[in-house]
Design a protein around this motif. Structure first.
Motif, PDB file in Angstrom:
ATOM      1  N   ARG A 250      53.034 -10.337 -35.560  1.00 34.70           N
ATOM      2  CA  ARG A 250      52.863 -11.757 -35.185  1.00 34.70           C
ATOM      3  C   ARG A 250      51.969 -12.520 -35.134  1.00 34.70           C
ATOM      4  NH1 ARG A 250      52.668 -12.984 -28.972  1.00 34.70           N
ATOM      5  NH2 ARG A 250      50.655 -11.717 -28.302  1.00 34.70           N
ATOM      6  N   ILE A 251      52.780 -13.882 -35.552  1.00 36.57           N
ATOM      7  CA  ILE A 251      51.323 -14.701 -35.117  1.00 36.57           C
ATOM      8  C   ILE A 251      50.841 -15.352 -33.695  1.00 36.57           C
ATOM      9  CG2 ILE A 251      50.769 -17.049 -36.188  1.00 36.57           C
ATOM     10  CD1 ILE A 251      52.856 -17.785 -38.088  1.00 36.57           C
ATOM     11  N   LEU A 252      49.706 -15.747 -33.370  1.00 28.93           N
ATOM     12  CA  LEU A 252      48.783 -15.591 -32.123  1.00 28.93           C
ATOM     13  C   LEU A 252      49.477 -16.741 -31.559  1.00 28.93           C
ATOM     14  CD1 LEU A 252      44.840 -13.663 -33.176  1.00 28.93           C
ATOM     15  CD2 LEU A 252      46.685 -12.849 -32.383  1.00 28.93           C
ATOM     16  N   PRO A 253      49.890 -16.691 -30.602  1.00 28.19           N
ATOM     17  CA  PRO A 253      50.650 -18.065 -30.030  1.00 28.19           C
ATOM     18  C   PRO A 253      49.512 -18.316 -29.121  1.00 28.19           C
ATOM     19  CG  PRO A 253      50.694 -15.671 -28.693  1.00 28.19           C
ATOM     20  CD  PRO A 253      50.016 -15.431 -29.643  1.00 28.19           C
ATOM     21  N   ARG A 254      49.701 -20.469 -29.016  1.00 30.00           N
ATOM     22  CA  ARG A 254      48.715 -20.722 -27.900  1.00 30.00           C
ATOM     23  C   ARG A 254      47.953 -19.875 -26.917  1.00 30.00           C
ATOM     24  NH1 ARG A 254      48.365 -25.336 -30.882  1.00 30.00           N
ATOM     25  NH2 ARG A 254      50.520 -25.264 -30.931  1.00 30.00           N
ATOM     26  N   SER A 255      48.640 -19.433 -26.562  1.00 27.11           N
ATOM     27  CA  SER A 255      47.832 -18.700 -25.171  1.00 27.11           C
ATOM     28  C   SER A 255      47.225 -17.358 -25.793  1.00 27.11           C
ATOM     29  CB  SER A 255      49.044 -18.030 -24.288  1.00 27.11           C
ATOM     30  OG  SER A 255      49.825 -16.618 -25.118  1.00 27.11           O
ATOM     31  N   PHE A 256      46.993 -17.246 -26.470  1.00 28.77           N
ATOM     32  CA  PHE A 256      45.699 -16.519 -26.621  1.00 28.77           C
ATOM     33  C   PHE A 256      44.335 -17.658 -26.907  1.00 28.77           C
ATOM     34  CE2 PHE A 256      42.923 -15.227 -30.093  1.00 28.77           C
ATOM     35  CZ  PHE A 256      43.016 -14.003 -30.032  1.00 28.77           C
ATOM     36  N   TYR A 257      44.738 -18.309 -27.366  1.00 24.92           N
ATOM     37  CA  TYR A 257      43.568 -19.359 -27.865  1.00 24.92           C
ATOM     38  C   TYR A 257      42.944 -20.144 -26.611  1.00 24.92           C
ATOM     39  CZ  TYR A 257      44.547 -18.549 -32.724  1.00 24.92           C
ATOM     40  OH  TYR A 257      44.652 -17.735 -34.183  1.00 24.92           O
ATOM     41  N   ALA A 258      44.330 -20.106 -25.600  1.00 22.55           N
ATOM     42  CA  ALA A 258      43.965 -21.405 -24.379  1.00 22.55           C
ATOM     43  C   ALA A 258      43.420 -20.863 -23.236  1.00 22.55           C
ATOM     44  CB  ALA A 258      45.219 -22.241 -24.023  1.00 22.55           C
ATOM     45  N   ARG A 259      42.567 -19.870 -24.084  1.00 19.68           N
ATOM     46  CA  ARG A 259      41.164 -19.093 -22.453  1.00 19.68           C
ATOM     47  C   ARG A 259      40.330 -19.432 -22.990  1.00 19.68           C
ATOM     48  NH1 ARG A 259      42.945 -12.877 -24.363  1.00 19.68           N
ATOM     49  NH2 ARG A 259      42.234 -13.926 -26.312  1.00 19.68           N
ATOM     50  N   SER A 260      38.943 -18.573 -22.455  1.00 20.51           N
ATOM     51  CA  SER A 260      37.554 -18.786 -22.283  1.00 20.51           C
ATOM     52  C   SER A 260      37.016 -18.649 -24.049  1.00 20.51           C
ATOM     53  CB  SER A 260      36.500 -17.960 -21.411  1.00 20.51           C
ATOM     54  OG  SER A 260      36.166 -16.268 -22.415  1.00 20.51           O
ATOM     55  N   THR A 261      36.152 -19.560 -24.219  1.00 22.31           N
ATOM     56  CA  THR A 261      35.546 -19.101 -25.815  1.00 22.31           C
ATOM     57  C   THR A 261      35.400 -17.598 -26.509  1.00 22.31           C
ATOM     58  OG1 THR A 261      35.188 -21.688 -26.068  1.00 22.31           O
ATOM     59  CG2 THR A 261      34.428 -20.233 -27.923  1.00 22.31           C
ATOM     60  N   VAL A 262      34.843 -17.372 -25.972  1.00 22.50           N
ATOM     61  CA  VAL A 262      34.317 -16.043 -25.518  1.00 22.50           C
ATOM     62  C   VAL A 262      35.545 -14.726 -25.826  1.00 22.50           C
ATOM     63  CG1 VAL A 262      33.221 -14.019 -24.514  1.00 22.50           C
ATOM     64  CG2 VAL A 262      32.144 -16.290 -24.426  1.00 22.50           C
TER      65      VAL A 262
END
Length: 203
Positions: A5-17
């Motif tokens: 699956r395509i990574l959802p926005r929640s994957f990116y809405a975390r700390s940059t590290v």
DNA sequence: GGTAGGATGGGCT
DNA sequence: GCCCATCCTACCC
């Protein structure tokens, strides 16, 4: 090679590290070309003076302060373009530089775009090389990577991975922070992917 | 194996 | 005017 699956926005809405580490082993897809992400760097908000966002909001850095899951693409040294993926919740700066891929689809097209007939391991093993190989340009600045044509996907059957952490490459400010992440190898033995992953030559 | 230098343009002081 | 989140070639061990 099967993509998930395509990574959802929640994957990116975390700390940059977290996002920088999490992207290792995922598949960057653009059109008919794709590669496994094997090297990333985190560029943080706050005290990270190497980050473009360190000097505040501007026309150039606007995307980095925007919602997660978007592409930040900029011109470097007047000749090459670098791809970042925006992390952190909307309004907070933070992005991940994609530094190297192992090509897994569209290798001949990548070769044509790069204008070389060299080994597959050298087609996308650098931030300026991989944008050229995948056809990513400044026209992609600000695009949503949770919708096509430029997306990041899970990799089906991916096992545990081992991550090496080092200082970032090619910077002078905040140069000692351990914010570069390299996928060393698959921890699970026996998959055909092991050979592919170990074949990349990091610059 | 290694390194030195040049290409090339936008952002910021 | 200076500084780059780079890459390639040439040349030298």
């Amino acid at each position: 090679m099967l993509f998930g699956r395509i990574l959802p926005r929640s994957f990116y809405a975390r700390s940059t590290v977290e996002v920088a580490r999490g992207l290792l082993g995922k598949v960057l897809v653009h059109g008919s070309t794709a590669g496994i992400i094997v090297e990333t760097e985190a560029y943080l908000g706050g005290d990270d003076l190497a980050a473009h966002s360190a000097r505040g909001l501007s026309a150039r850095t606007r995307v980095i302060f925007g919602p997660p899951g978007h592409a930040y693409v900029y011109l470097i040294y007047g000749m090459y373009e670098c791809l970042n993926l925006v992390a952190e919740p909307d309004g907070r700066p933070g992005c991940v530089l994609i530094r190297a891929l192992v090509p897994v689809r569209g290798v001949e097209l990548m070769r044509a775009r790069r204008g070389i007939s060299r080994g597959v391991e050298q087609l996308a093993n650098g931030p300026g090389k991989l944008t050229l190989a995948l056809g990513i340009t400044r026209a992609h600045n600000g695009v949503d990577v949770t919708r096509g044509p430029l997306v990041v996907r899970e990799r089906v059957g991916a096992g545990d991975i081992k991550i090496e952490v080092t200082p970032r490459i090619g910077i002078t400010r905040s140069a000692d922070l351990p914010l570069r992440f390299v996928l060393v190898r698959e921890a699970s033995v026996g998959g055909t992917d092991d050979r592919v992953l170990s074949s990349v030559e990091l610059p």
